[in-house]
Scaffold this active site. Structure first.
Site, PDB file in Angstrom:
ATOM      1  N   LYS A  49       0.536  -0.659  -0.349  1.00 16.41           N
ATOM      2  CA  LYS A  49      -0.051  -0.279  -0.150  1.00 16.41           C
ATOM      3  C   LYS A  49       1.012   1.172  -0.339  1.00 16.41           C
ATOM      4  O   LYS A  49       2.295   1.711   0.766  1.00 16.41           O
ATOM      5  CB  LYS A  49      -0.664  -0.043   1.148  1.00 16.41           C
ATOM      6  CG  LYS A  49      -2.117   0.807   1.406  1.00 16.41           C
ATOM      7  CD  LYS A  49      -2.759   0.163   3.230  1.00 16.41           C
ATOM      8  CE  LYS A  49      -3.763   0.584   3.116  1.00 16.41           C
ATOM      9  NZ  LYS A  49      -4.350   1.844   1.969  1.00 16.41           N
ATOM     10  N   ASN A  73     -12.019   4.428  -7.234  1.00 20.48           N
ATOM     11  CA  ASN A  73     -12.022   5.041  -5.941  1.00 20.48           C
ATOM     12  C   ASN A  73     -11.415   5.977  -5.369  1.00 20.48           C
ATOM     13  O   ASN A  73     -10.527   6.665  -6.416  1.00 20.48           O
ATOM     14  CB  ASN A  73     -10.970   3.224  -5.383  1.00 20.48           C
ATOM     15  CG  ASN A  73      -9.098   3.884  -5.369  1.00 20.48           C
ATOM     16  OD1 ASN A  73      -9.195   4.355  -4.762  1.00 20.48           O
ATOM     17  ND2 ASN A  73      -8.889   4.034  -6.505  1.00 20.48           N
ATOM     18  N   VAL A  75      -9.316   6.950  -2.177  1.00 22.15           N
ATOM     19  CA  VAL A  75      -9.143   6.193  -0.938  1.00 22.15           C
ATOM     20  C   VAL A  75      -8.303   7.330  -0.331  1.00 22.15           C
ATOM     21  O   VAL A  75      -8.477   7.066   0.705  1.00 22.15           O
ATOM     22  CB  VAL A  75      -8.178   4.936  -0.633  1.00 22.15           C
ATOM     23  CG1 VAL A  75      -7.603   4.506   1.013  1.00 22.15           C
ATOM     24  CG2 VAL A  75      -9.514   3.881  -1.410  1.00 22.15           C
ATOM     25  N   CYS A 134      -1.028   9.006  -8.384  1.00 22.49           N
ATOM     26  CA  CYS A 134      -2.795   9.086  -8.135  1.00 22.49           C
ATOM     27  C   CYS A 134      -3.396  10.141  -8.155  1.00 22.49           C
ATOM     28  O   CYS A 134      -3.130  11.647  -8.015  1.00 22.49           O
ATOM     29  CB  CYS A 134      -2.360   8.750  -6.145  1.00 22.49           C
ATOM     30  SG  CYS A 134      -4.355   8.350  -5.348  1.00 22.49           S
ATOM     31  N   LYS A 170       5.916   4.608 -11.164  1.00 20.18           N
ATOM     32  CA  LYS A 170       4.494   4.039 -12.037  1.00 20.18           C
ATOM     33  C   LYS A 170       4.314   5.487 -12.612  1.00 20.18           C
ATOM     34  O   LYS A 170       3.653   6.523 -12.016  1.00 20.18           O
ATOM     35  CB  LYS A 170       3.672   4.049 -10.641  1.00 20.18           C
ATOM     36  CG  LYS A 170       2.744   3.641 -10.844  1.00 20.18           C
ATOM     37  CD  LYS A 170       1.579   2.746  -9.804  1.00 20.18           C
ATOM     38  CE  LYS A 170       0.076   2.079  -9.823  1.00 20.18           C
ATOM     39  NZ  LYS A 170      -0.014   0.500  -8.974  1.00 20.18           N
ATOM     40  N   GLY A 249      -6.771  -3.778 -15.634  1.00 19.58           N
ATOM     41  CA  GLY A 249      -7.165  -4.786 -15.518  1.00 19.58           C
ATOM     42  C   GLY A 249      -7.041  -6.043 -15.605  1.00 19.58           C
ATOM     43  O   GLY A 249      -7.412  -7.332 -16.218  1.00 19.58           O
TER      44      GLY A 249
HETATM   45  C1  LIG Z   1      -8.270   0.991  -3.829  1.00 21.53           C
HETATM   46  C2  LIG Z   1      -7.350   1.092  -5.010  1.00 21.53           C
HETATM   47  C3  LIG Z   1      -6.072   2.014  -4.268  1.00 21.53           C
HETATM   48  C4  LIG Z   1      -5.248   1.465  -4.783  1.00 21.53           C
HETATM   49  N1  LIG Z   1      -4.005   2.689  -3.781  1.00 21.53           N
HETATM   50  C5  LIG Z   1      -2.728   2.775  -4.797  1.00 21.53           C
HETATM   51  C6  LIG Z   1      -1.867   3.124  -3.791  1.00 21.53           C
HETATM   52  O1  LIG Z   1      -1.570   3.800  -3.341  1.00 21.53           O
HETATM   53  N2  LIG Z   1      -0.412   3.228  -4.764  1.00 21.53           N
HETATM   54  C7  LIG Z   1       0.024   3.580  -6.153  1.00 21.53           C
HETATM   55  O2  LIG Z   1       0.323   3.382  -6.773  1.00 21.53           O
HETATM   56  N3  LIG Z   1      -1.619   2.982  -6.368  1.00 21.53           N
HETATM   57  C8  LIG Z   1      -2.840   2.590  -5.876  1.00 21.53           C
HETATM   58  N4  LIG Z   1      -3.939   2.591  -6.900  1.00 21.53           N
HETATM   59  C9  LIG Z   1      -4.237   1.867  -8.084  1.00 21.53           C
HETATM   60  C10 LIG Z   1      -3.345   0.149  -8.233  1.00 21.53           C
HETATM   61  O3  LIG Z   1      -2.273   0.081  -7.751  1.00 21.53           O
HETATM   62  C11 LIG Z   1      -3.370   0.076  -9.632  1.00 21.53           C
HETATM   63  O4  LIG Z   1      -2.620   0.765 -10.464  1.00 21.53           O
HETATM   64  C12 LIG Z   1      -4.156   0.076 -10.556  1.00 21.53           C
HETATM   65  O5  LIG Z   1      -5.806  -0.228  -9.947  1.00 21.53           O
HETATM   66  C13 LIG Z   1      -4.690  -0.637 -12.236  1.00 21.53           C
HETATM   67  O6  LIG Z   1      -4.475  -2.045 -12.283  1.00 21.53           O
HETATM   68  P1  LIG Z   1      -6.096  -3.071 -12.492  1.00 21.53           P
HETATM   69  O7  LIG Z   1      -7.102  -2.751 -13.129  1.00 21.53           O
HETATM   70  O8  LIG Z   1      -5.735  -4.513 -12.026  1.00 21.53           O
HETATM   71  O9  LIG Z   1      -6.677  -2.862 -10.086  1.00 21.53           O
HETATM   72  C14 LIG Z   1      -4.720   2.016  -6.620  1.00 21.53           C
HETATM   73  C15 LIG Z   1      -6.120   0.913  -6.498  1.00 21.53           C
HETATM   74  C16 LIG Z   1      -7.059   0.337  -6.143  1.00 21.53           C
HETATM   75  C17 LIG Z   1      -8.312   0.063  -6.940  1.00 21.53           C
END
Ligand SMILES: Cc1cc2nc3c(=O)[nH]c(=O)nc-3n(C[C@H](O)[C@H](O)[C@H](O)COP(=O)(O)O)c2cc1C
Length: 308
Positions: A49, A73, A75, A134, A170, A249
């Site tokens: 996280k 989200n 958060v 973010c 990132k 995804g």
């Molecule tokens: C609930 C939530 C919290 C996230 N928190 C962070 C974070 O703290 N730092 C970060 O770099 N990305 C964060 N992300 C982004 C994810 O790491 C990821 O890049 C993004 O969700 C796309 O991947 P996915 O489609 O597999 O979820 C968050 C995503 C979600 C859904």
């Protein structure tokens, strides 16, 4: 049978993963929360996280909402702070067997550097991932990820304090030209790039006439964003000579291979962890079986071999 290990060249110490399947930051807690669902040492790597220097309470509720084929989200990077993480949580993680990647969030380059120094000093932290993308925080966040000069400044500040630890930056999809951003960050010294973070989005309720998220706007993730993520990884992998980690995804072993085909060295899995908390553990087995079926014996023979 394929050797599942993958090495991301770059930095003084290349990052070697047990396999290409990592967890995405913010979707797998600090890792320890998932021990009831599988063996953490089976994973390629764990990205924890997002961490800041001081603890953060995050945004008001509601801060997650379901959408067709995805989730929103906002958060707002709620976390315990870096000191608490290194003292209390990191010792509970099997860091000798699985690389632990710390995900960093700060409000300015100086603070990013300070945070990098705290985390890079820990033997249990294998690499740093810098979140300049973010969409859910008021200061910093995606602002850094949308301006190549700012992104370069943050990258330089982290590199300067990261010692021998690889620095992953990132990237945000919420830009006009992601390849341009990628090159700026590579020139500033990034060892690895990861992409993508969430896409800016929102949802509304016609009955209450309210937004679905208290923050109104949030980040869209899940299968809905996979085509965007694939396009970004493909463009970035062509634009730079450092390794790329694909995110966005992923819900199957086939999805993992799609990201490798467009040039990724490894992947991260996010939203799928909310659907099935044991998903990533099963994905590692599914990926090995799929490679066996498809006759893939080395990652190097498959990666980036898209015929265009
Ligand atoms: C609930 C939530 C919290 C996230 N928190 C962070 C974070 O703290 N730092 C970060 O770099 N990305 C964060 N992300 C982004 C994810 O790491 C990821 O890049 C993004 O969700 C796309 O991947 P996915 O489609 O597999 O979820 C968050 C995503 C979600 C859904």
């Amino acid at each position: 049978m394929i050797d599942m290990h993958v090495t991301l060249p770059g930095g003084l110490h290349p990052l070697t993963l047990n396999n290409p399947v990592m967890t995405a930051s913010g979707t797998f807690g600090y890792g320890v929360e998932f021990t009831p669902y599988g063996d953490l040492t089976k994973l390629g790597g764990i990205v924890v996280k997002g961490l800041s220097l001081a603890p953060r309470r995050g945004n008001p509720m509601p801060r997650v909402a379901e959408t067709p084929c995805g989730m929103l989200n906002a958060v707002g990077l709620q976390n315990d702070g870096a000191e608490y993480f290194v003292r209390t949580t990191l010792p509970k993680l099997p860091w000798r067997e699985v690389p632990i990647v710390a995900n960093l969030y700060a409000c300015d380059p100086g603070e990013f550097g300070e945070l990098a120094a705290v985390l890079a000093a820990e033997e249990g932290v294998a690499a740093l991932e810098v979140n300049i993308s973010c969409p859910n925080v008021k200061e910093g966040g995606v602002i850094f990820g949308q301006d190549p000069r700012q992104a370069a400044k943050v990258t330089e500040a982290v590199k300067m304090r990261a010692g021998s630890k690889p620095v992953i930056v990132k990237l945000s999809p919420n830009v006009t030209d992601i390849a341009h951003m990628a090159r700026a960050v590579e020139d500033a010294g990034a060892d690895v790039l990861s992409c993508i973070n969430t896409l800016t989005g929102m949802g509304v309720d016609i009955n209450t006439r309210k937004p679905l998220l208290a923050n109104v706007v949030g980040g869209l993730s899940g299968p809905a964003i996979k085509p965007v993520a694939l396009r970004c990884v493909w463009q970035v992998a062509k634009a730079v000579s450092i390794p790329v980690i694909g995110i966005g995804g992923i819900t199957s072993a086939e999805d993992v291979l799609e990201f490798l085909l467009v040039g990724a060295h490894a992947v991260q899995v996010g939203t799928a962890n909310f659907i099935r908390p044991d998903f990533v553990f099963r994905l590692v087995d599914d990926l090995a079986a799929l490679c066996e079926r498809m006759g893939i014996e080395q990652w190097d023979d498959f990666r980036g071999t898209l015929k265009v």
